[in-house]
Design an enzyme around this catalytic site. Structure first.
Site, PDB file in Angstrom:
ATOM      1  CE  LYS A  75       1.649  -4.017  -8.590  1.00 47.67           C
ATOM      2  NZ  LYS A  75       1.892  -3.897  -7.144  1.00 47.67           N
ATOM      3  NE  ARG A 113       3.833  -9.447  -6.115  1.00 45.00           N
ATOM      4  CZ  ARG A 113       4.371  -9.978  -5.030  1.00 45.00           C
ATOM      5  NH1 ARG A 113       3.803 -11.022  -4.443  1.00 45.00           N
ATOM      6  NH2 ARG A 113       5.500  -9.492  -4.524  1.00 45.00           N
ATOM      7  CE  LYS A 162       4.227  -1.283 -10.115  1.00 48.62           C
ATOM      8  NZ  LYS A 162       4.052  -1.840  -8.820  1.00 48.62           N
ATOM      9  CE1 TYR A 186      12.325   2.880  -7.440  1.00 48.80           C
ATOM     10  CE2 TYR A 186      11.650   2.225  -9.647  1.00 48.80           C
ATOM     11  CZ  TYR A 186      11.521   2.121  -8.279  1.00 48.80           C
ATOM     12  OH  TYR A 186      10.589   1.271  -7.738  1.00 48.80           O
TER      13      TYR A 186
HETATM   14  C1  PBG Z   1       3.723  -3.819  -4.394  1.00 52.97           C
HETATM   15  C2  PBG Z   1       4.476  -3.022  -5.390  1.00 52.97           C
HETATM   16  C3  PBG Z   1       5.351  -3.504  -6.340  1.00 52.97           C
HETATM   17  C4  PBG Z   1       5.833  -2.405  -7.024  1.00 52.97           C
HETATM   18  C5  PBG Z   1       5.228  -1.278  -6.489  1.00 52.97           C
HETATM   19  N1  PBG Z   1       4.380  -1.685  -5.485  1.00 52.97           N
HETATM   20  C6  PBG Z   1       5.854  -4.887  -6.597  1.00 52.97           C
HETATM   21  C7  PBG Z   1       4.973  -5.969  -6.979  1.00 52.97           C
HETATM   22  O1  PBG Z   1       3.801  -5.800  -7.284  1.00 52.97           O
HETATM   23  O2  PBG Z   1       5.483  -7.095  -6.937  1.00 52.97           O
HETATM   24  C8  PBG Z   1       6.825  -2.454  -8.152  1.00 52.97           C
HETATM   25  C9  PBG Z   1       7.544  -1.185  -8.452  1.00 52.97           C
HETATM   26  C10 PBG Z   1       8.756  -1.355  -9.285  1.00 52.97           C
HETATM   27  O3  PBG Z   1       9.006  -2.426  -9.879  1.00 52.97           O
HETATM   28  O4  PBG Z   1       9.509  -0.370  -9.389  1.00 52.97           O
HETATM   29  N2  PBG Z   1       3.865  -3.335  -3.117  1.00 52.97           N
END
Ligand code: PBG
Length: 330
Positions: free
Chosen positions: A202, A224, A255, A320
């Site tokens: 991620k 983050r 991701k 989505y």
């Molecule tokens: C964290 C999480 C995020 C997303 C999925 N799980 C946000 C982040 O890491 O700030 C992002 C998903 C998206 O942008 O569609 N719980």
């Protein structure tokens, strides 16, 4: 009479032969999307009869449990058999206690979906950022996210999802060791049948912006970068995935999707595990915005995007657009 020809052009291979008609193109098509691999994200909030559109994500809503159940049923009718749930609690604190509250929106939604929509798979996002008042993914000690204290909270959260009936828990926090800790805790409590989808690679991405609008999870300060991956790194992604598999992940995720297609391909080729890709909020919002301006054909751009993610090696796409795509594929 002389005829004019271009016979001088003696080509052995004319690749256009296989593009002449839709039947021919279908015959040789290499990549196929199927509704089976699509997962619809849902944002579940408190209350009753709530259906609030997210401004930066047209067509995406904050839904109370009763409304979420309706959308899960409608998605199933469209052919979407899996959903992933995110929670929007009313109460937030510095350690994200509501993440493991059995009466919180996600836990209630799992029970309601399992009761009312048979056969839909329920995946849950396991993270603290939607539950902490500071919006960080973990517990802060001296201004830093404390890895191991955070893992304890994530374990409690995953257990509460399993207790409510989740089929798959999906930790998205990027703490070290969370996959192994969650796997062990699940097994110790009799949830050895609950699968684990790790958000393994991620990245720290600008494309999560609209999601943080939807989930109210923008950090109050800082960012983050201390736990999510640097967008420049691909080999490190393979180490993340390798480690999560060693700790017990059943499925792994990359991701975002489109800016990391190379990583999806490498993860799939190297490990051969069921591989998911998250077509994230910002990727969705960009297509929506361009389409609303009349600058692109939304349906074609959507299908081209999802096909590229599949072609890169993703078996599972969290998007989505799941319902729209599934309807087209039916
Ligand atoms: C964290 C999480 C995020 C997303 C999925 N799980 C946000 C982040 O890491 O700030 C992002 C998903 C998206 O942008 O569609 N719980």
């Amino acid at each position: 009479m002389s005829t004019t020809t271009h016979a001088g052009l003696a080509l052995t291979h004319r690749l256009r032969r296989l593009r002449r008609s839709e039947s021919m193109r279908a015959l040789v098509r290499e990549t196929h999307l199927s509704p089976d691999g699509l997962v619809l994200p849902l944002f579940v909030c408190e209350g009753d009869g709530v259906r609030r559109e997210v401004p930066s994500m047209p067509g995406v809503f904050n839904l109370s449990v009763d409304e979420a159940v309706k959308d899960v049923a409608a998605a199933a009718a469209d052919g979407v058999k899996s959903v992933i749930l995110f929670g929007l609690p009313d109460q937030k604190d510095d350690v994200g206690s509501s993440a493991h509250d059995p009466e919180a929106p996600v836990q209630s939604a799992i029970r309601a979906i399992k009761r009312e929509v048979k056969n839909t798979l329920v995946i849950t996002d396991v993270c603290l950022c939607e539950y902490t008042d500071h919006g960080h993914c973990g517990i802060l000690i001296d201004g830093e996210i404390a890895n191991d204290a955070t893992v304890d909270q994530l374990v409690r959260t995953a257990l509460s999802h399993a207790a409510a009936g989740a089929d798959i828990v999906a930790p998205s926090d990027m703490m070290d060791g969370r996959v192994g800790a969650i796997r062990q805790a699940l097994d110790a409590r009799g949830y050895e049948h609950v699968a684990l989808l790790s958000y393994a690679a991620k990245y720290c991405s600008a494309f999560y912006g609209p999601f943080r609008d939807a989930a109210g999870s923008t950090p109050k300060f800082g960012d983050r970068r201390s736990h999510q991956m640097d967008p420049a790194n691909a080999r490190e992604a393979l180490r993340e995935v390798e480690q999560d598999i060693a700790e017990g992940a059943d499925l792994v995720m990359v991701k975002p999707a489109v800016t990391y297609l190379d990583v999806i391909r490498q993860v799939k080729d190297r490990f051969g595990y069921p591989t998911a890709a998250y077509h994230v909020s910002g990727e969705y919002a960009m297509l929506k915005a361009a389409a609303r301006n009349g600058w692109i054909d939304e349906t074609r751009a959507m299908m081209e995007t999802l096909t590229s993610i599949r072609r890169a090696g993703a078996d599972i796409i969290i998007t989505y657009y799941a319902r729209e795509a599934a309807r087209l594929l039916k």
